[in-house]
Design a protein around this motif. Structure first.
Motif, PDB file in Angstrom:
ATOM      1  N   LEU A  31      -6.442  -6.149  -6.363  1.00 49.19           N
ATOM      2  CA  LEU A  31      -6.604  -7.365  -5.901  1.00 49.19           C
ATOM      3  C   LEU A  31      -6.797  -7.805  -4.495  1.00 49.19           C
ATOM      4  CD1 LEU A  31      -4.323  -9.469  -8.498  1.00 49.19           C
ATOM      5  CD2 LEU A  31      -6.983  -9.620  -8.295  1.00 49.19           C
ATOM      6  N   LEU A  32      -6.083  -6.911  -3.954  1.00 50.72           N
ATOM      7  CA  LEU A  32      -6.012  -6.919  -2.325  1.00 50.72           C
ATOM      8  C   LEU A  32      -7.281  -6.433  -1.936  1.00 50.72           C
ATOM      9  CD1 LEU A  32      -4.848  -7.000   0.524  1.00 50.72           C
ATOM     10  CD2 LEU A  32      -3.911  -4.713   0.149  1.00 50.72           C
ATOM     11  N   VAL A  33      -7.771  -5.417  -2.308  1.00 50.12           N
ATOM     12  CA  VAL A  33      -9.107  -4.865  -1.901  1.00 50.12           C
ATOM     13  C   VAL A  33     -10.213  -5.935  -2.329  1.00 50.12           C
ATOM     14  CG1 VAL A  33     -10.819  -3.211  -2.493  1.00 50.12           C
ATOM     15  CG2 VAL A  33      -8.503  -2.430  -2.170  1.00 50.12           C
ATOM     16  N   THR A  34     -10.173  -6.474  -3.475  1.00 49.27           N
ATOM     17  CA  THR A  34     -10.916  -7.578  -3.672  1.00 49.27           C
ATOM     18  C   THR A  34     -11.153  -8.863  -2.548  1.00 49.27           C
ATOM     19  OG1 THR A  34     -10.781  -7.043  -6.055  1.00 49.27           O
ATOM     20  CG2 THR A  34     -11.685  -9.150  -5.505  1.00 49.27           C
ATOM     21  N   ALA A  35      -9.873  -9.165  -2.254  1.00 43.37           N
ATOM     22  CA  ALA A  35      -9.517 -10.403  -1.393  1.00 43.37           C
ATOM     23  C   ALA A  35     -10.191  -9.716   0.033  1.00 43.37           C
ATOM     24  CB  ALA A  35      -8.241 -10.483  -1.125  1.00 43.37           C
ATOM     25  N   VAL A  94       0.985  -1.330   0.019  1.00 42.01           N
ATOM     26  CA  VAL A  94      -0.021   0.025   0.000  1.00 42.01           C
ATOM     27  C   VAL A  94       0.932   1.205   0.137  1.00 42.01           C
ATOM     28  CG1 VAL A  94      -1.714   1.373   1.288  1.00 42.01           C
ATOM     29  CG2 VAL A  94      -1.939  -1.006   0.890  1.00 42.01           C
ATOM     30  N   ALA A  95       1.863   1.211   0.598  1.00 45.14           N
ATOM     31  CA  ALA A  95       2.898   2.412   0.765  1.00 45.14           C
ATOM     32  C   ALA A  95       3.623   2.675  -0.553  1.00 45.14           C
ATOM     33  CB  ALA A  95       3.859   1.938   1.993  1.00 45.14           C
ATOM     34  N   ARG A  96       3.682   1.782  -1.486  1.00 45.64           N
ATOM     35  CA  ARG A  96       4.296   1.984  -2.889  1.00 45.64           C
ATOM     36  C   ARG A  96       3.216   2.459  -3.796  1.00 45.64           C
ATOM     37  NH1 ARG A  96       9.282  -0.134  -4.047  1.00 45.64           N
ATOM     38  NH2 ARG A  96       9.003   1.048  -5.871  1.00 45.64           N
TER      39      ARG A  96
END
Length: 258
Positions: A238-242, A29-31
């Motif tokens: 993809l992270l938000v979807t997970a 997220v930081a990147r």
């Protein structure tokens, strides 16, 4: 108040394990380049990969539901020994490296395979097949667990009152297992859109044809295709979807958070 007693010294390794899972995601997220996030996600290459992932993932989920729910029902209603064997067979793709699944599909549907005449490798259909292979166990095991937990008492009562098997399935079995079915479908979809290994080997990495989001991310970090900014943006997506999948599954579990 929850039951059980945990030694205080176990808190330290527990926190270490939690941090090991969360810190890398925090680094991701930081990147993210927030100023260009929208343009990265909406670039032609990113949109192509996103659209392909969503469309193939949805189609793979439909296929998994059509064959997986009946399979889960057969396992749940089989004698214990047969159910254990069937459950073990369904679990095999979960413990196999995804690349092995890709090799198996390639040898089955490849030019020299038993079904090579279908010409499926390195096509969009191959993406769907690879996703079905790796995602089907998630749906089957989730639905089978839900069906086992509901028991057969209501089904037996309905049968004693003269209800047909089709009516029992439609009016009792499936409605009682609905939370597990929804959870299985959602988990199946999430696993399908995140599939990489079997897809790369069986379907290839052709932009617009077989390049899904995971493949686009991999390609970007190897210096080709979409930019690394877009790759990070797609990774965040993809992270938000997970996370959304986990929240949805939690919401459909009876008694959780209530």
């Amino acid at each position: 108040m929850t039951g059980g007693f945990v030694p205080r010294w176990l808190v330290v390794p527990a926190v270490a394990g939690l941090l090991f899972l969360l810190v890398p995601l925090t680094a991701l997220v930081a990147r993210v380049e927030w100023g260009t996030l929208w343009s990265d996600v909406t670039s032609p290459a990113a949109l192509s990969a996103l659209g392909l992932s969503l469309s193939t993932g949805a189609l793979a989920t439909v296929v998994c539901a059509v064959v997986g729910i009946p399979l889960a029902l057969v396992i749940a209603r089989s004698p214990a020994r047969l159910a254990a064997v069937l459950r073990a067979l369904v679990t095999v793709p979960l413990v196999l490296p995804p690349m092995v699944g890709g090799v198996a599909l390639l040898y089955l549907f490849g030019r020299n395979g038993a079904l090579g005449v279908l010409g499926l490798p390195f096509t969009t259909a191959a993406v769907v097949l690879a996703q079905v292979f790796v995602a089907l166990p998630f749906l089957v095991l989730a639905v089978e667990g839900a069906l086992r937990s509901t028991g057969v008492e209501f089904e037996r009562t309905a049968a004693s009152l003269g209800a047909s098997r089709a009516t029992i399935l439609r009016r009792i079995t499936l409605p009682l297992a609905a939370p597990g079915i929804v959870a299985g479908v959602v988990l199946c979809f999430a696993r399908a859109i995140g599939e990489f290994g079997a897809t790369a080997l069986f379907a290839g990495n052709r932009p617009g044809v077989t390049q899904t989001m995971p493949l686009a991310i991999y390609t970007a970090f190897n210096g080709a295709g979409v930019s690394q900014g877009a790759a990070v943006a797609l990774s965040l997506l993809l992270l938000v979807t997970a996370v959304a999948v986990l929240l949805l599954v939690r919401g459909w579990r009876p008694g959780v958070g209530r």
